[in-house]
Design an enzyme around this catalytic site. Structure first.
Site, short mmCIF file in Angstrom:
data_model
loop_
_atom_site.label_atom_id
_atom_site.label_comp_id
_atom_site.label_asym_id
_atom_site.label_seq_id
_atom_site.Cartn_x
_atom_site.Cartn_y
_atom_site.Cartn_z
N HIS A 180 71.45 3.33 51.90
CA HIS A 180 71.33 4.29 50.80
C HIS A 180 72.19 3.84 49.63
CE1 HIS A 180 69.66 6.95 53.92
NE2 HIS A 180 69.16 7.66 52.92
N LYS A 225 76.13 8.00 48.05
CA LYS A 225 75.93 8.90 49.20
C LYS A 225 77.24 9.07 49.95
CE LYS A 225 72.90 9.77 53.18
NZ LYS A 225 72.65 11.18 52.79
#
Length: 270
Positions: free
Chosen positions: A155, A159
């Protein structure tokens, strides 16, 4: 018309959800919420989302936005989601939660709220990812213990939780299909001299960098072959689409905790 309140309405996901809800027939944005002190407070939710004004001002307290609402869509944090679940339970308003990073205690508090109102709790609202959950379940059942299961997720660098809720759920799905307890089977980001890989283990590795929206691959590694099941998200819009679909489905359902498999009819619905 289903009236929808959006929490985190000025964030990356919140603005996507506002746009998708206003574009979805049968849904309307009736409220928008941000954290106390946010510069978005008092501004129009439609304008913040890059569109025409909606006549809905952002407020800093969910309770202020719940009057007349049918459902709340919540992509904030697991701490905030617990508070929002409690507020929805008190007001009798359904709730769709897409936040991740839930602790067992936080999940228990959401389940307590769901004794009064219906709640969709899903680590990933994408239709494609929820199809992948079912593919992984079937692959694990068919391939069995002769294949080692490993999961890799990547990600964007912003995040905050790791591994992703989706990666954990993929591991849980595989473990359950193989008859293993997830708490015992899942292993996270190995390091050091650990010895030979235990055959019952399901490894989850986390990568973070750049602007990657989200990518998950489940590996089934056997002798002489390897099966890979991958999902790549290229836009947050697909999460918002799934959330809007859940918001349209949920009102009127009996109290309880649901997930996207229920919303999509991927198994016998509740």
């Amino acid at each position: 018309m289903t009236k929808v309140v959006v929490t985190g309405a000025a964030g990356r996901m919140g603005t996507q959800i506002v746009r998708l809800v206003r574009a979805t027939p049968g849904l309307a944005v009736s409220g928008a919420v941000e954290r106390a002190g946010s510069p978005a407070i008092g501004k129009d939710a439609g304008t913040l989302a890059g569109g025409e004004p909606l006549g809905v001002a952002v407020v800093d307290d969910l309770a202020k936005a719940l009057a007349g609402a049918d459902v709340v869509i919540d992509f904030t944090s697991h701490e905030a989601s617990v508070r929002h679940a409690q507020a929805c339970a008190a007001a009798g308003v359904a709730l769709v939660i897409g936040s991740t990073g839930f602790t067992p205690d936080a999940k228990a508090k959401v389940a307590e709220a769901a004794r009064k109102v219906p709640v969709v709790l899903s680590p990933n609202m994408s239709v494609g990812v929820n199809v992948v959950f079912e593919l992984v379940r079937q692959a694990a059942r068919v391939l069995g213990d002769g294949y080692d299961v490993e999961i890799v997720e990547i990600h964007h660098k912003h995040k905050r939780d790791a591994p992703s809720g989706t990666a954990v759920r993929l591991g849980e799905v595989a473990a359950e299909a193989l008859g293993r307890a997830p708490a015992d089977a899942l292993a996270y980001t190995r390091h050091g001299i650990l010895g030979e890989r235990p055959p019952w283990q399901i490894g989850i590795q986390t990568l973070r960098g750049g602007d990657v929206v989200g990518e998950h691959t489940v590996f089934f590694c056997g002798e002489g072959e390897r099966v890979e099941i991958t999902h790549r998200a290229t836009s947050r819009e697909q999460f918002a689409r799934g959330a809007a679909r859940a918001a349209a489905w949920l009102p009127g359902k009996p109290p309880g905790v649901y997930d996207m498999a229920d919303v999509l009819g991927l198994r016998g619905g509740k």
